[in-house]
Design a protein around this motif. Structure first.
Motif, PDB file in Angstrom:
ATOM      1  N   THR A   1      46.158  14.128  60.261  1.00  0.00           N
ATOM      2  CA  THR A   1      46.710  12.805  60.599  1.00  0.00           C
ATOM      3  C   THR A   1      48.100  12.899  61.248  1.00  0.00           C
ATOM      4  O   THR A   1      48.813  13.881  61.069  1.00  0.00           O
ATOM      5  CB  THR A   1      46.807  11.936  59.324  1.00  0.00           C
ATOM      6  OG1 THR A   1      47.574  12.636  58.354  1.00  0.00           O
ATOM      7  CG2 THR A   1      45.441  11.616  58.767  1.00  0.00           C
TER       8      THR A   1
ATOM      9  N   TRP B   1      52.047  10.920  62.175  1.00  0.00           N
ATOM     10  CA  TRP B   1      53.142  10.431  61.323  1.00  0.00           C
ATOM     11  C   TRP B   1      53.413   8.943  61.470  1.00  0.00           C
ATOM     12  O   TRP B   1      54.183   8.382  60.714  1.00  0.00           O
ATOM     13  CB  TRP B   1      54.441  11.191  61.647  1.00  0.00           C
ATOM     14  CG  TRP B   1      54.637  11.343  63.132  1.00  0.00           C
ATOM     15  CD1 TRP B   1      54.285  12.416  63.889  1.00  0.00           C
ATOM     16  CD2 TRP B   1      55.168  10.377  64.046  1.00  0.00           C
ATOM     17  NE1 TRP B   1      54.547  12.178  65.222  1.00  0.00           N
ATOM     18  CE2 TRP B   1      55.099  10.940  65.337  1.00  0.00           C
ATOM     19  CE3 TRP B   1      55.695   9.084  63.897  1.00  0.00           C
ATOM     20  CZ2 TRP B   1      55.543  10.263  66.471  1.00  0.00           C
ATOM     21  CZ3 TRP B   1      56.127   8.405  65.025  1.00  0.00           C
ATOM     22  CH2 TRP B   1      56.054   9.004  66.302  1.00  0.00           C
TER      23      TRP B   1
ATOM     24  N   LYS C   1      45.414  17.385  55.796  1.00  0.00           N
ATOM     25  CA  LYS C   1      46.697  17.886  56.293  1.00  0.00           C
ATOM     26  C   LYS C   1      47.439  16.769  57.025  1.00  0.00           C
ATOM     27  O   LYS C   1      47.085  16.388  58.144  1.00  0.00           O
ATOM     28  CB  LYS C   1      46.527  19.076  57.240  1.00  0.00           C
ATOM     29  CG  LYS C   1      47.877  19.781  57.411  1.00  0.00           C
ATOM     30  CD  LYS C   1      48.089  20.436  58.734  1.00  0.00           C
ATOM     31  CE  LYS C   1      48.475  19.535  59.850  1.00  0.00           C
ATOM     32  NZ  LYS C   1      49.826  18.922  59.763  1.00  0.00           N
TER      33      LYS C   1
ATOM     34  N   GLU D   1      53.656  16.858  59.767  1.00  0.00           N
ATOM     35  CA  GLU D   1      54.826  17.533  59.190  1.00  0.00           C
ATOM     36  C   GLU D   1      56.056  16.621  59.119  1.00  0.00           C
ATOM     37  O   GLU D   1      57.013  16.931  58.415  1.00  0.00           O
ATOM     38  CB  GLU D   1      55.134  18.836  59.937  1.00  0.00           C
ATOM     39  CG  GLU D   1      55.215  18.740  61.462  1.00  0.00           C
ATOM     40  CD  GLU D   1      53.847  18.886  62.156  1.00  0.00           C
ATOM     41  OE1 GLU D   1      52.873  18.278  61.687  1.00  0.00           O
ATOM     42  OE2 GLU D   1      53.787  19.586  63.187  1.00  0.00           O
TER      43      GLU D   1
ATOM     44  N   GLY E   1      45.653  11.720  66.461  1.00  0.00           N
ATOM     45  CA  GLY E   1      46.876  12.289  67.034  1.00  0.00           C
ATOM     46  C   GLY E   1      46.812  12.238  68.545  1.00  0.00           C
ATOM     47  O   GLY E   1      46.137  11.384  69.125  1.00  0.00           O
ATOM     48  N   SER E   2      47.501  13.180  69.179  1.00  0.00           N
ATOM     49  CA  SER E   2      47.618  13.149  70.637  1.00  0.00           C
ATOM     50  C   SER E   2      46.341  13.650  71.312  1.00  0.00           C
ATOM     51  O   SER E   2      45.564  14.395  70.717  1.00  0.00           O
ATOM     52  CB  SER E   2      48.788  14.036  71.059  1.00  0.00           C
ATOM     53  OG  SER E   2      48.511  15.368  70.671  1.00  0.00           O
TER      54      SER E   2
ATOM     55  N   MET F   1      42.789   8.999  69.467  1.00  0.00           N
ATOM     56  CA  MET F   1      43.934   9.582  70.176  1.00  0.00           C
ATOM     57  C   MET F   1      44.808   8.517  70.843  1.00  0.00           C
ATOM     58  O   MET F   1      44.894   7.418  70.355  1.00  0.00           O
ATOM     59  CB  MET F   1      43.408  10.625  71.134  1.00  0.00           C
ATOM     60  CG  MET F   1      42.692  11.733  70.363  1.00  0.00           C
ATOM     61  SD  MET F   1      41.878  12.929  71.386  1.00  0.00           S
ATOM     62  CE  MET F   1      40.533  11.956  72.032  1.00  0.00           C
TER      63      MET F   1
ATOM     64  N   CYS G   1      49.827   3.747  68.488  1.00  0.00           N
ATOM     65  CA  CYS G   1      48.807   4.086  69.491  1.00  0.00           C
ATOM     66  C   CYS G   1      48.405   2.843  70.270  1.00  0.00           C
ATOM     67  O   CYS G   1      47.913   2.933  71.385  1.00  0.00           O
ATOM     68  CB  CYS G   1      47.607   4.726  68.824  1.00  0.00           C
ATOM     69  SG  CYS G   1      47.021   3.788  67.421  1.00  0.00           S
TER      70      CYS G   1
ATOM     71  N   GLU H   1      51.124   8.193  78.255  1.00  0.00           N
ATOM     72  CA  GLU H   1      51.593   7.606  76.990  1.00  0.00           C
ATOM     73  C   GLU H   1      53.013   8.111  76.712  1.00  0.00           C
ATOM     74  O   GLU H   1      53.260   9.315  76.710  1.00  0.00           O
ATOM     75  CB  GLU H   1      50.660   8.037  75.848  1.00  0.00           C
ATOM     76  CG  GLU H   1      51.053   7.391  74.526  1.00  0.00           C
ATOM     77  CD  GLU H   1      50.167   7.842  73.365  1.00  0.00           C
ATOM     78  OE1 GLU H   1      49.930   9.046  73.224  1.00  0.00           O
ATOM     79  OE2 GLU H   1      49.732   6.968  72.595  1.00  0.00           O
TER      80      GLU H   1
ATOM     81  N   PHE I   1      37.828   0.162  64.499  1.00  0.00           N
ATOM     82  CA  PHE I   1      39.063   0.531  65.181  1.00  0.00           C
ATOM     83  C   PHE I   1      38.868   1.820  65.959  1.00  0.00           C
ATOM     84  O   PHE I   1      38.471   2.845  65.394  1.00  0.00           O
ATOM     85  CB  PHE I   1      40.206   0.725  64.170  1.00  0.00           C
ATOM     86  CG  PHE I   1      41.526   1.013  64.837  1.00  0.00           C
ATOM     87  CD1 PHE I   1      42.402  -0.008  65.163  1.00  0.00           C
ATOM     88  CD2 PHE I   1      41.868   2.310  65.185  1.00  0.00           C
ATOM     89  CE1 PHE I   1      43.600   0.254  65.821  1.00  0.00           C
ATOM     90  CE2 PHE I   1      43.074   2.588  65.839  1.00  0.00           C
ATOM     91  CZ  PHE I   1      43.931   1.549  66.150  1.00  0.00           C
TER      92      PHE I   1
HETATM   93  P1  NAD Z   1      49.933  15.365  67.305  1.00  0.00           P
HETATM   94  O1  NAD Z   1      48.674  15.499  68.070  1.00  0.00           O
HETATM   95  O2  NAD Z   1      51.109  16.137  67.741  1.00  0.00           O
HETATM   96  O3  NAD Z   1      49.682  15.771  65.776  1.00  0.00           O
HETATM   97  C1  NAD Z   1      48.677  15.164  64.992  1.00  0.00           C
HETATM   98  C2  NAD Z   1      48.326  16.104  63.855  1.00  0.00           C
HETATM   99  O4  NAD Z   1      47.697  17.264  64.374  1.00  0.00           O
HETATM  100  C3  NAD Z   1      49.523  16.596  63.033  1.00  0.00           C
HETATM  101  O5  NAD Z   1      49.161  16.629  61.678  1.00  0.00           O
HETATM  102  C4  NAD Z   1      49.727  18.010  63.578  1.00  0.00           C
HETATM  103  O6  NAD Z   1      50.351  18.893  62.664  1.00  0.00           O
HETATM  104  C5  NAD Z   1      48.300  18.442  63.831  1.00  0.00           C
HETATM  105  N1  NAD Z   1      48.144  19.530  64.811  1.00  0.00           N
HETATM  106  C6  NAD Z   1      48.995  19.901  65.798  1.00  0.00           C
HETATM  107  N2  NAD Z   1      48.461  20.929  66.506  1.00  0.00           N
HETATM  108  C7  NAD Z   1      47.253  21.208  65.947  1.00  0.00           C
HETATM  109  C8  NAD Z   1      46.219  22.152  66.243  1.00  0.00           C
HETATM  110  N3  NAD Z   1      46.326  23.003  67.245  1.00  0.00           N
HETATM  111  N4  NAD Z   1      45.109  22.132  65.490  1.00  0.00           N
HETATM  112  C9  NAD Z   1      44.963  21.248  64.483  1.00  0.00           C
HETATM  113  N5  NAD Z   1      45.914  20.345  64.134  1.00  0.00           N
HETATM  114  C10 NAD Z   1      47.049  20.320  64.878  1.00  0.00           C
HETATM  115  O7  NAD Z   1      50.248  13.794  67.246  1.00  0.00           O
HETATM  116  P2  NAD Z   1      51.510  13.057  66.611  1.00  0.00           P
HETATM  117  O8  NAD Z   1      52.696  13.323  67.466  1.00  0.00           O
HETATM  118  O9  NAD Z   1      51.597  13.353  65.151  1.00  0.00           O
HETATM  119  O10 NAD Z   1      51.073  11.518  66.736  1.00  0.00           O
HETATM  120  C11 NAD Z   1      51.235  10.778  67.893  1.00  0.00           C
HETATM  121  C12 NAD Z   1      49.925  10.641  68.658  1.00  0.00           C
HETATM  122  O11 NAD Z   1      48.919  10.108  67.800  1.00  0.00           O
HETATM  123  C13 NAD Z   1      50.008   9.667  69.819  1.00  0.00           C
HETATM  124  O12 NAD Z   1      49.328  10.195  70.928  1.00  0.00           O
HETATM  125  C14 NAD Z   1      49.291   8.425  69.300  1.00  0.00           C
HETATM  126  O13 NAD Z   1      48.745   7.589  70.293  1.00  0.00           O
HETATM  127  C15 NAD Z   1      48.240   9.048  68.456  1.00  0.00           C
HETATM  128  N6  NAD Z   1      47.714   8.076  67.478  1.00  0.00           N
HETATM  129  C16 NAD Z   1      46.455   7.583  67.663  1.00  0.00           C
HETATM  130  C17 NAD Z   1      45.937   6.639  66.784  1.00  0.00           C
HETATM  131  C18 NAD Z   1      44.548   6.086  66.979  1.00  0.00           C
HETATM  132  O14 NAD Z   1      43.988   5.612  65.996  1.00  0.00           O
HETATM  133  N7  NAD Z   1      43.977   6.102  68.170  1.00  0.00           N
HETATM  134  C19 NAD Z   1      46.711   6.206  65.704  1.00  0.00           C
HETATM  135  C20 NAD Z   1      47.997   6.725  65.556  1.00  0.00           C
HETATM  136  C21 NAD Z   1      48.482   7.669  66.433  1.00  0.00           C
END
Ligand code: NAD
Length: 493
Positions: A148, A150, A174, A177, A226-227, A249, A282, A383, A450
């Motif tokens: 997830t 942050w 997980k 961080e 995440g991203s 994402m 997001c 983004e 969602f």
């Molecule tokens: P991120 O992708 O950097 O990190 C997300 C998670 O992935 C963290 O827990 C991170 O430690 C983990 N991670 C990083 N590298 C990894 C790897 N190689 N393998 C497995 N896990 C790994 O994203 P972020 O900066 O924490 O969050 C922001 C992003 O999340 C934005 O792009 C946002 O749009 C997106 N987001 C999407 C939604 C949705 O529901 N669509 C909701 C909230 C946030």
């Protein structure tokens, strides 16, 4: 300094290699939240073993009993909402009102999913053969890996953990961080609510721990938010291993404002959509297409009101916008702003880190608005995930919808108009997982699906009953009570 631990097999434990990382308050980096385990593959292995050992007991517990545990967790969260909101704001930065909302979403999800314990509906149907009964039932998947971000440190884990639990899975979680404490609070509540040891295992850490989860052969499903960059890596690895994978994402969400709209309401919605959670949602409104006739008036009003937004620690009641999450994120936002200026967009307000009393030691940034943004500019395509929004004029609803769809993302969109025919066309023609009419691009409710289309996701939907489709497998069941061999498609006469 408070030292925090992983939660594996119902026990709080250090990372096996003893490594830790520090977590600081983004509004004042002099304040240390605590140290957390920097986990590696060996910790993920221990968590997977615990999840495997717990699986049969959990799988076989009747879903209404599972639902009771989830309901208790929801009630505990409600009881502690204020206390947790303060701790989470200190860790993540958003203003208290929004952190309360983050916890409320987890409470809503608990109540919603607890009820599923008495539903988890399958289907009964007819058979083409005589004296044969047919139905479909949901089965758990096994051990799930949950990763997830942050920005919603309690709501997003709740969207994954509660549905995964009610479907009978065990899991390794997980969290990001930047928000490990919020994740710990959530796990503590579930443990207190009576979740058996090993069902939910918490492994703190960064990409290394996340990657170990994705790679682990006994993890059958990875649910990632995440991203897009990281989601793509997760999807590739899951694809090679033929693992189930659900991805939520990024977004580049847009609001359309037609000349017939209630302009004050549209400005209010745009400000909330663009600058709520310091733009780190997001679903944040990062593009606004305004009909030419009202474009100058809209720009004036948006800028006037954006300048008045009070920036400060989320713990102070007067603050309307907190800091960005960390130094890297502030740098990233600032480079986008510089690229916007270089590409010739007109900076109407903001564009700099925010300075002033109480802001020196935090990652604050001014609410930033660009006008005259052209479709090819980076700031309107990528983004940014910060308090930056781009406004562009349009001549018609058709042009606006074409611009809204001119993106690789497809999470959320909004239309402000009083014309019901336009609203219906927008609902039909906008390519997004969520469409709002006369309300901003942010504001999900847990009983509706969602997620997004195009590069925002890979076809799954969290929340609502669609979350159950992520965390369960369908099994078709046939019961033949004819007492003889009946061959499907053959003995049909
Ligand atoms: P991120 O992708 O950097 O990190 C997300 C998670 O992935 C963290 O827990 C991170 O430690 C983990 N991670 C990083 N590298 C990894 C790897 N190689 N393998 C497995 N896990 C790994 O994203 P972020 O900066 O924490 O969050 C922001 C992003 O999340 C934005 O792009 C946002 O749009 C997106 N987001 C999407 C939604 C949705 O529901 N669509 C909701 C909230 C946030």
């Amino acid at each position: 300094m408070s030292k925090h631990l992983n939660y594996i097999a119902g026990k709080w434990v250090r990372a096996k290699r003893g490594r830790t990382f520090e977590n600081r308050n983004p509004a004042d980096t002099r304040e240390l939240i605590g140290s957390f385990p920097e986990s590696g593959a060996e910790d993920v292995e221990a968590a997977v073993q615990a999840a495997a050992a717990a699986y049969d007991r959990w799988r076989l517990m009747p879903p209404p009993a599972k639902g009771e545990i989830i309901m208790r967790a929801g009630l505990l969260l409600k009881e502690r909402k204020e206390k947790y909101a303060r701790l989470m704001t200190r860790e993540m930065g958003k203003v208290l009102k929004e952190t309360r909302g983050d916890i409320q979403e987890a409470i809503d999800m608990a109540y919603y999913v607890a009820g599923e314990g008495r539903r988890l509906f399958g289907k009964t149907t007819t058979s083409e053969l005589k004296n044969k009964f047919a139905m479909s039932v949901r089965m758990p998947i096994g051990i799930c890996g949950l990763i997830t971000p942050w920005n919603f440190p309690m709501a997003i884990p709740s969207w994954k953990i509660f549905p995964a639990l009610i479907c009978g899975n065990t899991m390794v979680f997980k969290p990001a961080e930047d928000t490990p404490l919020s994740a710990q609070l959530f796990v503590e509540v579930l443990a207190e609510a009576g979740l058996p040891p090993g069902v939910l295992n918490l492994v703190h850490g960064s990409a290394e721990a996340g990657a170990a989860i994705v790679r682990h052969p006994r993890i059958r499903l990875v649910s990632f938010t995440g991203s897009c960059e990281v989601g793509r890596i997760v999807a590739e690895q899951c694809g090679r291993a033929l693992k189930r994978c659900s991805l939520e994402m990024g977004g580049k969400n847009a609001q359309i404002v037609m000349a017939d709209a209630d302009i004050d309401l549209a400005v209010e919605g745009a400000l909330w959509g663009a600058f709520g959670t310091t733009g780190q949602r997001c679903t944040a409104t990062s593009r606004i297409y305004v009909e030419k006739k009202i474009y100058p008036a809209f720009l004036r009003e948006m800028t006037r009101r954006a300048r008045r937004i009070k920036i400060g620690s989320g713990l102070k009641p007067a603050s309307q916008m907190g800091p960005l999450i960390n130094a890297a994120q502030r740098q990233r936002v600032h480079s986008y702003v510089q690229s916007g200026i270089e590409e010739g967009a007109e900076l109407l307000c903001g564009g700099k880190p925010a300075k002033g009393a109480g802001l020196t030691h935090g990652f604050f940034y001014q609410p930033t608005i660009f006008a005259g943004v052209k479709p090819e500019m980076k700031i309107i395509r990528e983004e940014i995930f910060g308090p930056v929004t781009c406004i562009a004029p349009v001549s018609s609803l058709e042009e606006a919808i074409a611009q809204v769809n001119n993106t690789s993302y497809g999470l959320s969109a909004a239309l402000y108009s009083r014309d019901v025919n336009r609203a219906m066309r927008a609902i039909r023609d906008i390519e997004s997982g969520i469409t709002y009419i006369n309300s901003p691009t942010i504001g999900a409710e847990v009983h509706l699906p969602f997620g997004g289309v195009k590069n925002t996701g890979n076809g799954h939907r969290e929340a609502s009953e669609t979350a159950l489709d992520i965390f369960s497998e369908w099994k078709s069941v046939f019961i033949d009570y004819s007492g003889r061999l009946q061959k499907a498609q053959i003995d049909v006469d």
